[in-house]
Structures are given as structure tokens and as C-alpha cells.
Design a protein around this motif. Structure first.
Motif, PDB file in Angstrom:
ATOM      1  N   ASN A  59       0.837  -1.188   0.000  1.00  0.00           N
ATOM      2  CA  ASN A  59       0.000   0.000   0.000  1.00  0.00           C
ATOM      3  C   ASN A  59       0.878   1.247   0.000  1.00  0.00           C
ATOM      4  O   ASN A  59       2.112   1.148   0.009  1.00  0.00           O
ATOM      5  CB  ASN A  59      -0.999  -0.023   1.170  1.00  0.00           C
ATOM      6  N   ARG A  61       1.592   3.221   2.248  1.00  0.00           N
ATOM      7  CA  ARG A  61       2.409   3.341   3.452  1.00  0.00           C
ATOM      8  C   ARG A  61       3.683   2.497   3.373  1.00  0.00           C
ATOM      9  O   ARG A  61       4.535   2.563   4.263  1.00  0.00           O
ATOM     10  CB  ARG A  61       1.600   2.902   4.672  1.00  0.00           C
ATOM     11  N   GLY A 348     -10.746   1.954   2.344  1.00  0.00           N
ATOM     12  CA  GLY A 348      -9.883   0.932   2.926  1.00  0.00           C
ATOM     13  C   GLY A 348     -10.663  -0.006   3.833  1.00  0.00           C
ATOM     14  O   GLY A 348     -10.201  -0.361   4.923  1.00  0.00           O
ATOM     15  N   LYS A 350     -12.297  -3.111   5.711  1.00  0.00           N
ATOM     16  CA  LYS A 350     -11.869  -4.455   6.106  1.00  0.00           C
ATOM     17  C   LYS A 350     -13.096  -5.344   6.279  1.00  0.00           C
ATOM     18  O   LYS A 350     -14.156  -4.874   6.699  1.00  0.00           O
ATOM     19  CB  LYS A 350     -11.066  -4.414   7.407  1.00  0.00           C
ATOM     20  N   LYS A 357      -6.054  -8.666  -0.277  1.00  0.00           N
ATOM     21  CA  LYS A 357      -6.065  -7.226  -0.027  1.00  0.00           C
ATOM     22  C   LYS A 357      -5.686  -6.449  -1.281  1.00  0.00           C
ATOM     23  O   LYS A 357      -4.961  -6.959  -2.147  1.00  0.00           O
ATOM     24  CB  LYS A 357      -5.089  -6.864   1.097  1.00  0.00           C
ATOM     25  N   GLY A 359      -4.630  -2.167  -2.461  1.00  0.00           N
ATOM     26  CA  GLY A 359      -4.215  -0.882  -1.923  1.00  0.00           C
ATOM     27  C   GLY A 359      -3.875   0.141  -2.991  1.00  0.00           C
ATOM     28  O   GLY A 359      -3.588   1.298  -2.687  1.00  0.00           O
ATOM     29  N   GLU A 378      -5.815   7.553   3.559  1.00  0.00           N
ATOM     30  CA  GLU A 378      -4.727   7.364   4.530  1.00  0.00           C
ATOM     31  C   GLU A 378      -3.708   6.321   4.080  1.00  0.00           C
ATOM     32  O   GLU A 378      -2.958   5.794   4.897  1.00  0.00           O
ATOM     33  CB  GLU A 378      -5.306   6.980   5.908  1.00  0.00           C
ATOM     34  N   LYS A 380      -4.225   3.345   3.087  1.00  0.00           N
ATOM     35  CA  LYS A 380      -4.562   2.051   3.674  1.00  0.00           C
ATOM     36  C   LYS A 380      -4.731   0.969   2.599  1.00  0.00           C
ATOM     37  O   LYS A 380      -4.553   1.210   1.413  1.00  0.00           O
ATOM     38  CB  LYS A 380      -5.853   2.174   4.498  1.00  0.00           C
ATOM     39  N   SER A 381      -5.121  -0.224   3.068  1.00  0.00           N
ATOM     40  CA  SER A 381      -5.501  -1.324   2.187  1.00  0.00           C
ATOM     41  C   SER A 381      -6.960  -1.654   2.423  1.00  0.00           C
ATOM     42  O   SER A 381      -7.540  -1.305   3.457  1.00  0.00           O
ATOM     43  CB  SER A 381      -4.635  -2.564   2.446  1.00  0.00           C
ATOM     44  N   TYR A 382      -7.574  -2.324   1.457  1.00  0.00           N
ATOM     45  CA  TYR A 382      -8.963  -2.782   1.585  1.00  0.00           C
ATOM     46  C   TYR A 382      -8.998  -4.294   1.374  1.00  0.00           C
ATOM     47  O   TYR A 382      -8.078  -4.880   0.799  1.00  0.00           O
ATOM     48  CB  TYR A 382      -9.867  -2.088   0.563  1.00  0.00           C
ATOM     49  N   THR A 464      -2.545  -4.990   8.555  1.00  0.00           N
ATOM     50  CA  THR A 464      -2.109  -3.797   7.823  1.00  0.00           C
ATOM     51  C   THR A 464      -3.136  -2.685   8.017  1.00  0.00           C
ATOM     52  O   THR A 464      -4.278  -2.935   8.379  1.00  0.00           O
ATOM     53  CB  THR A 464      -1.969  -4.077   6.313  1.00  0.00           C
ATOM     54  N   HIS A 465      -2.706  -1.473   7.762  1.00  0.00           N
ATOM     55  CA  HIS A 465      -3.646  -0.348   7.820  1.00  0.00           C
ATOM     56  C   HIS A 465      -4.705  -0.500   6.736  1.00  0.00           C
ATOM     57  O   HIS A 465      -4.467  -1.135   5.708  1.00  0.00           O
ATOM     58  CB  HIS A 465      -2.892   0.962   7.618  1.00  0.00           C
TER      59      HIS A 465
END
Length: 465
Positions: A59, A61, A348, A350, A357, A359, A378, A380-382, A464-465
Motif C-alpha cells: 500500500n 504506506r 480501505g 476491512k 487485499k 491498496g 490514509e 490504507k488497504s482494503y 495492515t492499515h
């Protein structure tokens, strides 16, 4: 005249030998399934060996969000000396950069290591499906004639959802008004002065696309210095900048969003380039897709001349490779039991039924210089739910790769190779579990068992975020 077809049976048949198909075949084989991998072209890998960086594995980040079979392939490539690794473009993405020529060898050797039989030069021309939505077999054709391939589960990794479509699955096709993201032809240039190019990035940040990620709280000038400090030429020349903008205006360059540049081989001082484009072409129309090739090759020549004459670092560069196939961003999206929604991608989101995932930003290329880029919030990942891999109406077919069930905007994120490998791995595991548990319908695969199996294979589903 009637024809008696030869017939062969397998537990799992994977159709399509690109990023999703390679991952699916390895995943199913690891779980003990008798697997066949079918590829219409002359080689395995698809876009993995086009020269592109592998997007979507991290992602924004910098967190790895794809593991499992993808990381295994990268490790093998690293051992072979063809792996550069994740590089940040200080725009939006971490791309896993690598040598596509070496990757061609590694992919074949990995498939061979797992003793997965492969049929190359083999086209799936029809399906045999019963009234319950169960695909009994697919009819393939190659120089040996026509063969009926039967299986307990089929995994459609064709990119276009060919098997699911022929079996009667519903699908969406491009945009609401008949638009399609551009097709492209990736190419590579060698003898590039990396230092010269990244010095130009540092000194002229206004020429480049920088700082779009929500996690980057830096000016374009600061981002450009970070690229220089990295030593890697991973920065896209923007059509909004004076250099490329003037070239497009004068006719030196065709209209494009950018000239995207990334490293492919440090030893050869080689970079990959993604800039060519023909928009609104339906890539499932073989005649029009074939006609597009000459336009794309003309654009490759124009782009090379622009780089050699206008861009510092490219003065002594020359062509070293062209992708073996036209790159396709968008065709069919198979309608599944669930649809990956745009809002879920951007937020993102979850999910407890996530099997992979994503991102990558929402990335919708248009005609000319048009491109819509929406970052995931942000950085993030989804999570990608299992239901996006299950075509409505069909009982023993899974889809993986860019044809999974998704809105057009969500597909603009999930279509990249990191997610193709992750969904391929999940589909291959689900298929093997269905066979092992004697399940007639892939919907009956327990999510808890599938997630546990994927974690055991090294897939990233949590943390992960």
C-alpha cells in the motif's frame, strides 16, 4: 459431420497463464489438487513479463499487502539476480521492480518445480454447461485438434472472463457509455544514465507527477530530492509539465497522461516505459485490437525519439525490448455474488470474508491526457471478499484477476498485478478445498477454512492499515 472429441479430466483447470493464472495453479497444486494450466499464447506470465513494475503488492504506506505465491516468485527471482524490489515513486505507489527477461525463466521453472502440466498455444473455444449452472467441461483447440477438458472446478484467469461469459455468467463491459481504458504497449530502453535522469528530477520537479499520496506531507521539491536520494529512476514525466506538454502541443509526442519510467535492470542500466495509449477500444474485438498494434508501435518510436532528444539521461539510450503483447486495462467484469464497491476501496474497508487485499489507487485512464487517480484514504488497504470471485449462476467456476466482480472505479484499483496474483492464489485455494471436501458448489467453501489455508500459504489477510 460429427466428431469424437478426446477427453481429459483434472481436479482443477486454470484457464489463462498470466499473473492470476500462475498464482492460482501454484496455489491449487500446493494443496494436492491435480491441476492443468491452459494458456492461449506462447509463454507464461502475461503482464508479469511485460516489463511493468508489479503494482499493488504494497500500500502507499509501504506495507506489504500481498504475500504467498507472489512473494515466493519474487524470492526465486531474487536468487536468480533479477529482483530490484519495492521502489516508491513519491507520487502514489510502491512498485515491485524486476527484470522481466529473468522473470520469464523463473515463472516457467516454478511451474515445472510443482509439476503442473501446461498447455500453451491452446484456446478455449466453448464450454459444456448443464441446466444447474455446472460447467462439465471446456472445449479447447490447438494444433492437436479439439479436446474436451473436464474438471471438478474451473478457474477463469483469462482477464476477459471468457470461460464464465461462455458459460452464461452476467457481466459488465467497460464504462456506462461504451468507453474503455486505453490499451498500451510497454517498452524498455537500455544504456540510460540513471544519475542524469534523477538529477533532472531533483532539479526540475515541475516536470514530474509527485506527492499525490495522502501519506506524503511533502512538497514536490522534497519528493524529487527523495527520488534522487533513492538512486532509482522511478518518476513519471507529466503531460502538465512544460517539457512533455510542449512536445504534445507541437506534435512531437502523441497525447498521453505521462511518460512513466521505472528501473528494470540496474546491470543493464535499463528502464521500462509506459506511455502509449489507444482509448475506447474494446479489446475483446480481436480485429480492432489487432489493428491497434501498428499505431502503438508508431507511438513507441515517437516516445523513444522524445526521450533521446529531450530528456536528460536518455541521450545515449536505445531500445532493448518491447512487451510480447498489447497491454489491456479493461474489458469484462463478471458479476459475482458480491461486488467490490468503489466506496469500500477508497475507504480501505476491512471484512471478515476477505480473501485478499488491495491498496492501489483508483486509476481510470481516459483518452489523450485524461487520467483519474483517487488514492485509498490514509494510504490504507482494503479487503476483497470471496463473493467477488464467484460468478452468479455458475456452481463450479471461480474468476480471478481483473475480471472479478467490481464497479468500474473499484476495478481501476483491483486490476493491477499484485491483486491479480492475490485473487488468483485465493481462487486456486478455494478450488482445491472444494475438490478435497467434495463440494458441488464453490459457494459452500467455508470462509474460515479458506482464510486459514491462505494464511498457511503466506497470504496477507490481516495486520495492515
Amino acid at each position: 459431420m460429427g466428431q469424437t472429441l478426446k477427453s481429459k479430466h483434472y481436479d482443477v483447470v486454470v484457464v489463462g497463464g498470466g499473473s492470476a493464472g500462475v498464482a492460482a495453479a501454484i496455489s491449487a497444486k500446493k494443496l494436492g489438487a491435480n491441476v492443468l494450466l491452459i494458456e492461449a499464447g506462447p509463454a507464461l506470465g502475461g503482464e508479469l513479463v511485460s516489463g511493468l513494475p508489479i503494482d499493488g503488492c504494497l500500500n502507499s504506506r509501504g506495507e506489504w499487502i500481498v504475500g504467498g505465491g507472489a512473494r515466493g516468485l519474487f524470492n526465486d527471482l531474487d536468487a536468480a539476480g533479477g529482483y530490484i524490489g519495492p521502489v516508491f515513486d513519491w507520487r502514489l505507489i510502491w512498485g515491485v521492480c524486476l527484470d522481466p527477461e529473468m522473470f520469464k525463466l523463473v515463472i516457467v521453472e516454478t511451474i515445472s518445480k510443482y509439476q503442473i502440466p501446461v498447455l500453451l498455444y491452446t484456446f478455449s473455444e466453448d464450454v459444456v454447461v448443464d441446466n444447474s449452472g455446472r460447467v462439465q467441461g471446456i472445449i479447447v483447440v490447438n494444433k492437436n485438434g479439439r479436446t474436451l477438458i473436464t474438471a471438478d472446478v474451473f478457474v477463469d484467469c483469462t482477464g476477459d472472463g471468457d470461460v464464465a461469459m461462455m458459460a452464461g455468467a452476467d457481466f459488465l463491459h467497460g464504462g456506462d457509455n461504451g468507453e474503455f481504458q486505453p490499451v498500451t504497449l510497454v517498452f524498455r530502453m537500455t544504456n540510460v544514465d540513471y544519475k542524469g535522469y534523477i538529477t533532472h528530477v531533483r532539479d526540475h520537479p515541475e516536470e514530474f507527477i509527485l506527492g499525490e499520496s495522502p501519506v506524503i506531507d511533502m512538497t514536490a521539491e522534497q519528493c524529487a530530492k527523495e527520488i534522487y536520494n533513492s538512486g532509482h529512476p522511478f518518476a513519471g514525466i507529466s503531460a502538465s509539465g512544460p517539457l512533455l506538454g510542449r512536445a504534445i502541443q507541437s506534435g512531437e509526442m502523441f497525447p498521453c497522461t505521462a511518460v512513466y519510467v521505472w528501473p528494470t535492470s540496474v546491470q543493464r542500466r535499463e528502464v521500462g516505459l509506459n506511455t502509449t495509449r489507444i482509448a475506447n477500444l474494446d479489446a475483446t474485438d480481436t480485429e480492432n485490437l489487432s489493428k491497434a498494434l501498428s499505431t502503438l508501435t508508431t507511438q513507441v518510436n515517437m516516445a523513444m525519439r522524445f526521450l533521446q532528444t529531450k530528456v536528460p539521461g536518455f541521450e545515449s539510450s536505445y531500445l532493448s525490448g518491447v512487451a510480447p503483447r498489447i497491454g489491456i486495462r479493461e474489458t469484462r467484469r463478471i458479476l459475482g455474488e458480491e461486488v467490490l464497491e468503489t466506496e469500500a476501496v477508497i475507504a480501505g474497508e476491512k471484512r471478515e470474508d476477505g480473501i485478499a487485499k488491495g491498496g492501489h489507487h483508483v486509476d481510470i485512464h481516459g483518452a489523450g491526457t485524461s487520467q483519474k487517480r483517487i488514492p485509498v484514504e490514509e494510504g490504507k488497504s482494503y479487503d476483497i471478499p470471496y463473493g467477488t470471485l464467484i460468478p452468479r449462476k455458475l456452481r463450479n467456476v471461480l474468476v480471478a484477476g481483473r475480471c472479478i466482480s467490481s464497479t468500474r472505479e473499484a476495478n481501476g484499483s483491483v486490476r493491477v498485478m499484485g491483486q491479480c496474483m492475490a485473487t488468483g492464489e485465493a481462487a486456486g485455494a478455494a478450488a482445491a478445498i472444494a475438490v478435497r471436501n467434495d463440494l458441488a458448489d464453490v459457494r459452500d467453501v467455508a470462509i474460515s477454512e479458506l482464510r486459514h489455508t491462505l494464511r498457511d500459504q503466506g497470504a496477507v489477510l490481516d495486520g495492515t492499515h
